[in-house]
Design a protein around this motif. Sequence first.
Motif, PDB file in Angstrom:
ATOM      1  N   GLY A   9      17.375   8.491  -3.625  1.00  0.00           N
ATOM      2  CA  GLY A   9      17.208   9.318  -2.436  1.00  0.00           C
ATOM      3  C   GLY A   9      16.130  10.370  -2.557  1.00  0.00           C
ATOM      4  O   GLY A   9      15.822  11.065  -1.576  1.00  0.00           O
ATOM      5  N   SER A  10      15.531  10.523  -3.738  1.00  0.00           N
ATOM      6  CA  SER A  10      14.480  11.524  -3.928  1.00  0.00           C
ATOM      7  C   SER A  10      13.150  11.021  -3.372  1.00  0.00           C
ATOM      8  O   SER A  10      12.938   9.814  -3.203  1.00  0.00           O
ATOM      9  N   LYS A  11      12.234  11.963  -3.081  1.00  0.00           N
ATOM     10  CA  LYS A  11      10.891  11.613  -2.611  1.00  0.00           C
ATOM     11  C   LYS A  11       9.968  11.473  -3.831  1.00  0.00           C
ATOM     12  O   LYS A  11       9.908  12.379  -4.677  1.00  0.00           O
ATOM     13  N   GLN A  12       9.271  10.346  -3.925  1.00  0.00           N
ATOM     14  CA  GLN A  12       8.401  10.077  -5.064  1.00  0.00           C
ATOM     15  C   GLN A  12       7.004   9.675  -4.579  1.00  0.00           C
ATOM     16  O   GLN A  12       6.842   9.174  -3.450  1.00  0.00           O
ATOM     17  N   ARG A  13       6.012   9.887  -5.429  1.00  0.00           N
ATOM     18  CA  ARG A  13       4.654   9.454  -5.117  1.00  0.00           C
ATOM     19  C   ARG A  13       4.480   8.000  -5.552  1.00  0.00           C
ATOM     20  O   ARG A  13       4.850   7.632  -6.682  1.00  0.00           O
ATOM     21  N   PRO A  14       3.900   7.158  -4.698  1.00  0.00           N
ATOM     22  CA  PRO A  14       3.557   5.808  -5.167  1.00  0.00           C
ATOM     23  C   PRO A  14       2.312   5.859  -6.030  1.00  0.00           C
ATOM     24  O   PRO A  14       1.562   6.846  -6.011  1.00  0.00           O
ATOM     25  N   VAL A  15       2.095   4.839  -6.796  1.00  0.00           N
ATOM     26  CA  VAL A  15       0.838   4.646  -7.516  1.00  0.00           C
ATOM     27  C   VAL A  15      -0.022   3.717  -6.655  1.00  0.00           C
ATOM     28  O   VAL A  15       0.501   2.791  -6.029  1.00  0.00           O
ATOM     29  N   MET A  16      -1.324   3.976  -6.613  1.00  0.00           N
ATOM     30  CA  MET A  16      -2.228   3.112  -5.859  1.00  0.00           C
ATOM     31  C   MET A  16      -3.054   2.268  -6.818  1.00  0.00           C
ATOM     32  O   MET A  16      -3.632   2.787  -7.779  1.00  0.00           O
ATOM     33  N   LEU A  17      -3.106   0.974  -6.554  1.00  0.00           N
ATOM     34  CA  LEU A  17      -4.033   0.082  -7.233  1.00  0.00           C
ATOM     35  C   LEU A  17      -5.117  -0.295  -6.225  1.00  0.00           C
ATOM     36  O   LEU A  17      -4.837  -0.983  -5.238  1.00  0.00           O
ATOM     37  N   HIS A  18      -6.333   0.216  -6.425  1.00  0.00           N
ATOM     38  CA  HIS A  18      -7.464  -0.167  -5.579  1.00  0.00           C
ATOM     39  C   HIS A  18      -8.016  -1.468  -6.169  1.00  0.00           C
ATOM     40  O   HIS A  18      -8.326  -1.519  -7.361  1.00  0.00           O
ATOM     41  N   ARG A  19      -8.161  -2.519  -5.359  1.00  0.00           N
ATOM     42  CA  ARG A  19      -8.612  -3.775  -5.948  1.00  0.00           C
ATOM     43  C   ARG A  19      -9.540  -4.528  -5.004  1.00  0.00           C
ATOM     44  O   ARG A  19      -9.429  -4.429  -3.771  1.00  0.00           O
ATOM     45  N   ALA A  20     -10.486  -5.223  -5.591  1.00  0.00           N
ATOM     46  CA  ALA A  20     -11.399  -6.083  -4.831  1.00  0.00           C
ATOM     47  C   ALA A  20     -11.745  -7.274  -5.714  1.00  0.00           C
ATOM     48  O   ALA A  20     -11.799  -7.155  -6.947  1.00  0.00           O
ATOM     49  N   ILE A  21     -11.968  -8.403  -5.090  1.00  0.00           N
ATOM     50  CA  ILE A  21     -12.351  -9.617  -5.830  1.00  0.00           C
ATOM     51  C   ILE A  21     -13.837  -9.904  -5.623  1.00  0.00           C
ATOM     52  O   ILE A  21     -14.597 -10.021  -6.572  1.00  0.00           O
ATOM     53  N   CYS A  22     -14.231  -9.977  -4.363  1.00  0.00           N
ATOM     54  CA  CYS A  22     -15.661 -10.162  -4.075  1.00  0.00           C
ATOM     55  C   CYS A  22     -16.406  -8.846  -4.256  1.00  0.00           C
ATOM     56  O   CYS A  22     -17.585  -8.842  -4.596  1.00  0.00           O
ATOM     57  N   GLY A  23     -15.712  -7.735  -4.022  1.00  0.00           N
ATOM     58  CA  GLY A  23     -16.386  -6.443  -3.993  1.00  0.00           C
ATOM     59  C   GLY A  23     -17.049  -6.315  -2.635  1.00  0.00           C
ATOM     60  O   GLY A  23     -16.388  -6.263  -1.607  1.00  0.00           O
ATOM     61  N   SER A  24     -18.342  -6.291  -2.613  1.00  0.00           N
ATOM     62  CA  SER A  24     -19.092  -6.416  -1.363  1.00  0.00           C
ATOM     63  C   SER A  24     -19.178  -7.898  -1.023  1.00  0.00           C
ATOM     64  O   SER A  24     -19.650  -8.698  -1.831  1.00  0.00           O
ATOM     65  N   MET A  25     -18.730  -8.258   0.182  1.00  0.00           N
ATOM     66  CA  MET A  25     -18.798  -9.661   0.602  1.00  0.00           C
ATOM     67  C   MET A  25     -20.241 -10.146   0.594  1.00  0.00           C
ATOM     68  O   MET A  25     -20.531 -11.282   0.198  1.00  0.00           O
ATOM     69  N   GLU A  26     -21.151  -9.284   1.020  1.00  0.00           N
ATOM     70  CA  GLU A  26     -22.558  -9.657   1.097  1.00  0.00           C
ATOM     71  C   GLU A  26     -23.130  -9.909  -0.296  1.00  0.00           C
ATOM     72  O   GLU A  26     -23.850 -10.893  -0.510  1.00  0.00           O
TER      73      GLU A  26
END
Length: 661
Positions: A504-521
């Motif tokens: 029931g406590s409030k917690q911070r999530p962890v973020m995983l920033h991810r990309a496979i192509c990165g820039s599509m171009e």
Amino acid sequence: MIELIFPDGSKREFAEGASGRDVAASIAKSLEKKALLVKLDGQLLDLDRPLPGGGAFEILTRDSAEALEVIRHDASHVMAEAVQELFPGTQVTIGPAIEDGFYYDFARETPFSLDDLAKIEQRMKEIVDRDEKIVREVWDRDEAISHFKSIGEAYKAEIISDLPADETITVYRQGQWKDLCLGPHLPSTKHVGKAFKLMKLAGAYWRGDHRNAQLQRIYGTAWASEADLEAHLTRLEEAEKRDHRKIGRAMDLFHLQEEGKGMIFWHPKGWTLYRTVEAYMRRRLDEDGYVEVKAPQIMDRVLWEKSGHWQKFGQNMFTCETTEGEILAVKPMNCPGHVQIFNHGQKSYRDLPLRMAEFGACHRYEPSGALHGIMRLRAFTQDDAHIFCREDQIEAESTKFIRLLESVYADCGLELHSVKLALRPELRFGTDEVWDVAEAKLERAALAAGVETVEMLPGEGAFYGPKLEFHLRDAIGRTWQCGTLQLDYVLPERLEAEYVAEDGSKQRPVMLHRAICGSMERFLGVMIENFAGAFPLWLAPTQVVVATITSDADDYAHEVARTLRAAGLRVEIDLRNEKINYKIREHSLAKTPVIAVVGRREAEEGKVALRRLGSDGQNILSLAQAAKTLASEACPPDVARGVAGAAAASATVSAEVMEAG
């Protein structure tokens, strides 16, 4: 006495003042002849320099990667000596080793010409033949400034003046020529060898500042052997043929122009290629449990200040001010927008992990000189996603992502070459304790995913967290960094993301920033060069061209095209009044994978003659069989796996039903 510890763990004592050469000679005369440098406690030293103390010790020969970098640095010095001999009055500035070679910046009124490069290269070989001894000298600061001013080397004098007061001033004497340099260097010019070549001329500003004097830069490449040089030149020649800008023009995929600097004008065929890859990526994301979102393109400065991007990245953001006084920024990245979507409505621990994806159009200011075709742009699209998870889910989510990345690269004809971990930069958010945890967790996650070795990149991380860089290898052995996985404790804190935990406590999530192509171009640019435009059938913008031998077959050509299109193929028709060999040659140069040749006989018999790119032969099939065969070949790899899996499952069910009956 000093004690040296050798790579095999053995220890030996040597007299104070012994040099690396002395140590090599004590082991074997043959080793002394091969030795170029030594390494003491990780620091490279000249072979003849007295060792400053004991420690871990290693002798480097020509086949060492670290020795190669010094060979390249020495080649830049040899080039500078050659230039000043051939063109008196030329000032030298800086000349470092770089990837695959070296350069030196020169101050000279008269521009160098390409013809000059051959003369300089020849004089460099003469200097190598002279076997000029290279000697390290420690100079007094004022004496060094006075000396370089006296010989007209104002740039060198300025460099010395700007060095910290406690910096040791070292000058390397190369025969009669000398240069301010930190070193280390080879024992003499003969050790540079002749496996070098001067490549090109370019302009450069003193100290990289456009407000300063413009200099002339000469680039060269240098290698440990002639064979390595020839292999490198062959790779460059092959890379030139594969240049995505040339292929893009030849295949009519896209163009770039000054009025849209750093932005792409996609032509129909190029946009078809783009949409094909994008559709493939969407299917892979759907299959892997991602939800797709769309965040605003322009957001208020306040949000970027809260996220920290304004402070760290503001100079690279495109902004505008409204008549109401709002300062808005075109997004350079997608993460703050995704946190806002996460924050909308209460989230529970049961909702995690939440994998949120967006093909987000981003804009960043890049200086004109940094732009490069579709590889480096001001406007690009990221195959971006952010995984909001609990700490205990980091390893599993990282492993899942790496498996997906490896599969995508394999489907696209690319190979994962190496994984590197970019560590905390000097300017960053978050405490050292947070960074310690994040770096350790990301390294463990990579190893748990089966990555054998993770190379560390100190100072290369993002300002909010460390990142894994995924480097892929193309058909001619070049490596490209496209995919990334970043572990972030900072942004959820700054943007107040939270979820309700099981207690029931409030917690911070962890973020995983991810990309496979990165820039599509950029990823498409890599693929264009990897395949040299000869895409596998599923990727080719035009998969089949129906070409007629005579006008008698025009109606049948339309029938063939309709049938192939109905089978899901991308088809064009060539009814021009040209000889068939001319048509075949033209469409082959355009990298069309399949040419379906039809004439009077094919029309009468309901057949087509299929010619494959790169093959002189042809395969004659009925129209129905050709449609079936080509449709199967053009099936994207993920769809083909799904079809095969469904067929296998159906067969299993049928067998079980029969067995039960």
